[in-house]
Design a protein around this motif. Structure first.
Motif, mmCIF file in Angstrom:
data_model
loop_
_atom_site.group_PDB
_atom_site.id
_atom_site.type_symbol
_atom_site.label_atom_id
_atom_site.label_comp_id
_atom_site.label_asym_id
_atom_site.label_seq_id
_atom_site.Cartn_x
_atom_site.Cartn_y
_atom_site.Cartn_z
ATOM 1 N N MET A 12 36.485 35.992 53.589
ATOM 2 C CA MET A 12 36.026 35.631 52.245
ATOM 3 C C MET A 12 35.286 36.807 51.599
ATOM 4 N N LYS A 13 34.410 37.423 52.371
ATOM 5 C CA LYS A 13 33.611 38.524 51.840
ATOM 6 C C LYS A 13 34.455 39.770 51.578
ATOM 7 N N LYS A 14 35.470 39.968 52.405
ATOM 8 C CA LYS A 14 36.268 41.195 52.304
ATOM 9 C C LYS A 14 37.388 41.087 51.282
ATOM 10 N N TYR A 15 38.022 39.913 51.208
ATOM 11 C CA TYR A 15 39.230 39.807 50.390
ATOM 12 C C TYR A 15 39.091 38.888 49.171
ATOM 13 N N VAL A 62 37.475 40.111 44.490
ATOM 14 C CA VAL A 62 38.512 39.932 43.467
ATOM 15 C C VAL A 62 38.217 38.727 42.573
ATOM 16 N N TYR A 63 37.775 37.609 43.195
ATOM 17 C CA TYR A 63 37.649 36.352 42.454
ATOM 18 C C TYR A 63 36.205 35.878 42.291
ATOM 19 N N GLY A 64 35.247 36.568 42.896
ATOM 20 C CA GLY A 64 33.863 36.129 42.802
ATOM 21 C C GLY A 64 33.589 34.953 43.730
ATOM 22 N N GLN A 65 32.584 34.171 43.428
ATOM 23 C CA GLN A 65 32.247 33.026 44.259
ATOM 24 C C GLN A 65 33.378 31.995 44.244
ATOM 25 N N PRO A 66 33.644 31.392 45.388
ATOM 26 C CA PRO A 66 34.779 30.451 45.463
ATOM 27 C C PRO A 66 34.566 29.216 44.597
ATOM 28 N N THR A 67 35.651 28.795 43.956
ATOM 29 C CA THR A 67 35.622 27.586 43.134
ATOM 30 C C THR A 67 36.402 26.442 43.769
ATOM 31 N N GLU A 68 37.298 26.739 44.697
ATOM 32 C CA GLU A 68 38.063 25.685 45.373
ATOM 33 C C GLU A 68 37.108 24.892 46.275
ATOM 34 N N PRO A 69 37.151 23.556 46.203
ATOM 35 C CA PRO A 69 36.204 22.740 46.975
ATOM 36 C C PRO A 69 36.173 23.074 48.460
ATOM 37 N N MET A 70 37.328 23.274 49.078
ATOM 38 C CA MET A 70 37.353 23.554 50.508
ATOM 39 C C MET A 70 36.722 24.901 50.815
ATOM 40 N N TYR A 71 37.079 25.926 50.038
ATOM 41 C CA TYR A 71 36.489 27.247 50.249
ATOM 42 C C TYR A 71 34.987 27.225 50.000
ATOM 43 N N ARG A 72 34.580 26.560 48.920
ATOM 44 C CA ARG A 72 33.157 26.527 48.556
ATOM 45 C C ARG A 72 32.338 25.815 49.633
ATOM 46 N N ARG A 120 47.707 36.377 45.908
ATOM 47 C CA ARG A 120 46.971 35.146 46.178
ATOM 48 C C ARG A 120 47.645 34.301 47.267
ATOM 49 N N VAL A 121 48.950 34.351 47.351
ATOM 50 C CA VAL A 121 49.633 33.584 48.394
ATOM 51 C C VAL A 121 49.194 34.083 49.764
ATOM 52 N N ALA A 122 49.178 35.398 49.944
ATOM 53 C CA ALA A 122 48.750 35.965 51.223
ATOM 54 C C ALA A 122 47.293 35.627 51.514
ATOM 55 N N LEU A 123 46.449 35.681 50.484
ATOM 56 C CA LEU A 123 45.028 35.381 50.677
ATOM 57 C C LEU A 123 44.823 33.931 51.105
ATOM 58 N N ASP A 124 45.480 33.000 50.426
ATOM 59 C CA ASP A 124 45.314 31.589 50.786
ATOM 60 C C ASP A 124 45.838 31.308 52.195
ATOM 61 N N THR A 162 47.616 43.400 55.820
ATOM 62 C CA THR A 162 48.327 44.565 55.282
ATOM 63 C C THR A 162 48.773 44.310 53.847
ATOM 64 N N LEU A 163 49.257 43.108 53.590
ATOM 65 C CA LEU A 163 49.664 42.747 52.233
ATOM 66 C C LEU A 163 48.476 42.776 51.277
ATOM 67 N N LEU A 164 47.330 42.275 51.727
ATOM 68 C CA LEU A 164 46.141 42.255 50.874
ATOM 69 C C LEU A 164 45.582 43.654 50.658
ATOM 70 N N ALA A 165 45.726 44.507 51.653
ATOM 71 C CA ALA A 165 45.284 45.890 51.473
ATOM 72 C C ALA A 165 46.158 46.599 50.438
ATOM 73 N N ALA A 166 47.446 46.255 50.407
ATOM 74 C CA ALA A 166 48.357 46.860 49.439
ATOM 75 C C ALA A 166 48.154 46.292 48.045
ATOM 76 N N ASN A 167 47.814 45.005 47.976
ATOM 77 C CA ASN A 167 47.609 44.367 46.675
ATOM 78 C C ASN A 167 46.604 43.227 46.841
ATOM 79 N N PRO A 168 45.334 43.463 46.518
ATOM 80 C CA PRO A 168 44.292 42.438 46.690
ATOM 81 C C PRO A 168 44.539 41.183 45.866
ATOM 82 N N HIS A 169 45.422 41.242 44.856
ATOM 83 C CA HIS A 169 45.698 40.083 44.011
ATOM 84 C C HIS A 169 46.832 39.210 44.548
#
Length: 427
Positions: A405-408, A412-422, A382-386, A373-380
């Protein structure tokens, strides 16, 4: 002769210094807990509520002094003075009834140690200790009637005796309460938790992180605050396995069986995420578990949550309450919204950026629903996304991780750059 008279007082001073040193340097965070877990208002209406309680004078004085625990070094100093006065009162009483001076001082020092042990319980209130102090004072007054030393007429002596008899019920009404506490040893596990929580609350985050890293076996609570700080620093995916156990707080289900500690922790999580509705709910629940349902820290949080949400009438209700406190009145005045509706605090203004702007209906407070719900209100947000992605990771929900990852993330951020996400996204 004079040296012999000074020795007992030196012993009392050494005992007092020992008590002060322990509480100041080894048990200091218990004072912040006690201060925050009550509310004392400097208003006639509020003070009048004490007259309906047992030991109203002791509790009123105790709560008034407890609010001073907010200030550094005040807690241990106030408690040590009260303990020392209580010990000296017992010494005085025993001397008046004829006990030898060395034994009377030994009993007084023993009383100091016992009352210090009562305060090892973090739920022990200063008013309970002042009840003991007040009753000792009463007995000293009764034990020193003037007619023992001054020749009164027979009628005057009778009047004095009657006044003495009437004085005892008055003092019982003012000072006596059935629960005077229980002796226990210091609970260092609770003190360590309170240290971590207090360091987070006061914004001493670097110090808090260092404390957690130094722990050979961090508790769930310590891990929670560690990851909460790292998430707000945008480093959660980089440190997700640095502290064990991994506790993000997103798996807690708040309900009737939830502990006050869990309620407070989840409230901090919701506030950091930007869900002011649930942050307000947890603050109200925390007040329910506080003595007399009063908790000044939660009243402050209720003010903060409503300021961020833009509900100024509700916020002003809580700010006016804080106006009548000694420790928080300056904060309340400094955080009133401006005439054009702007917030004066930069930290509260930054919270507003990620807060939910529209009313929402939820069947429950499942954290995944909160995060989406938080991400739907504001996709940016980042705390909620992580928190969403890292929760998928720790529960092993790989398909859900890929979907999130594909939805949120990617839009917004493109391909993941964080090692764990990537790494997880590739696999």
């Amino acid at each position: 002769m004079k040296a012999n008279r000074i020795v007992p007082y030196i012993a009392v001073l050494i005992t007092a210094l020992g008590i002060w040193s322990f509480f100041q340097f080894a048990y200091e965070y218990s004072f912040y807990y006690k201060e925050q877990n009550q509310l004392f208002l400097m208003s006639a209406d509020y003070l009048a509520t004490y007259f309906d309680r047992k030991a109203w004078a002791a509790n009123m004085a105790g709560d008034f002094l407890t609010q001073m625990y907010y200030y550094t070094y005040a807690g241990a100093a106030i408690l040590t003075v009260v303990i020392t006065v209580t010990g000296l009162m017992l010494t005085c009483l025993l001397r008046k009834i004829g006990l030898m001076r060395p034994l009377a001082f030994a009993a007084g020092i023993t009383m100091m140690l016992l009352t210090a042990a009562l305060n090892f319980d973090v739920e022990y209130r200063l008013g309970q200790l002042l009840s003991i102090t007040g009753m000792l004072l009463t007995m000293i007054i009764i034990a020193t009637p003037k007619w023992r030393y001054i020749r009164y007429s027979q009628g005057t002596a009778k009047i004095a005796a009657l006044l003495s008899i009437a004085f005892m019920p008055l003092c019982v009404w003012m000072f006596w309460q059935p629960n005077l506490g229980r002796l226990q040893k210091p609970d260092m596990d609770v003190e360590k938790y309170l240290e971590i929580e207090s360091l987070y609350y006061f914004g001493r985050h670097d110090e808090m992180l260092a404390k957690v890293r130094e722990m050979p076996n961090p508790t769930n609570e310590a891990a929670f605050y560690y990851y909460l700080v790292m998430a707000q620093r945008r480093q959660l995916p980089e440190v997700i396995n640095k502290v064990k156990p991994v506790n993000l707080g997103t798996l807690y289900e708040i309900g009737p069986k939830s502990t006050p500690v869990e309620i407070k922790m989840v409230g901090e999580l919701y506030y950091a995420l930007g869900d002011m509705t649930l942050a307000e709910r947890e603050a109200l629940l925390a007040c329910v578990f506080a003595p007399d349902n009063r908790n000044v820290r939660m009243v402050k949080r209720l003010a903060e949550a409503n300021l961020v949400a833009g509900d100024y009438p509700a916020a002003m209700k809580y700010l006016r309450i804080l106006d009548n406190t000694l420790a928080y009145s300056r904060w309340a005045k400094a955080n009133r919204p401006t005439r054009d509706g702007k917030l004066r605090s930069m930290s509260l203004t930054s919270k507003r950026e990620y807060a939910i702007k529209n009313d929402t209906l939820r069947a429950n407070a499942n954290c995944r629903d909160v995060l989406t719900t938080l991400l739907a209100a504001n996709p940016h947000n980042r705390v909620a996304l992580d928190y969403l992605l890292c929760t998928d990771y720790i529960v092993g929900a790989r398909d859900m991780f890929m979907e999130d990852m594909k939805k949120y993330y990617i839009p917004v951020y493109g391909q993941p750059t964080e090692p764990m996400y990537r790494e997880l996204f590739k696999n």
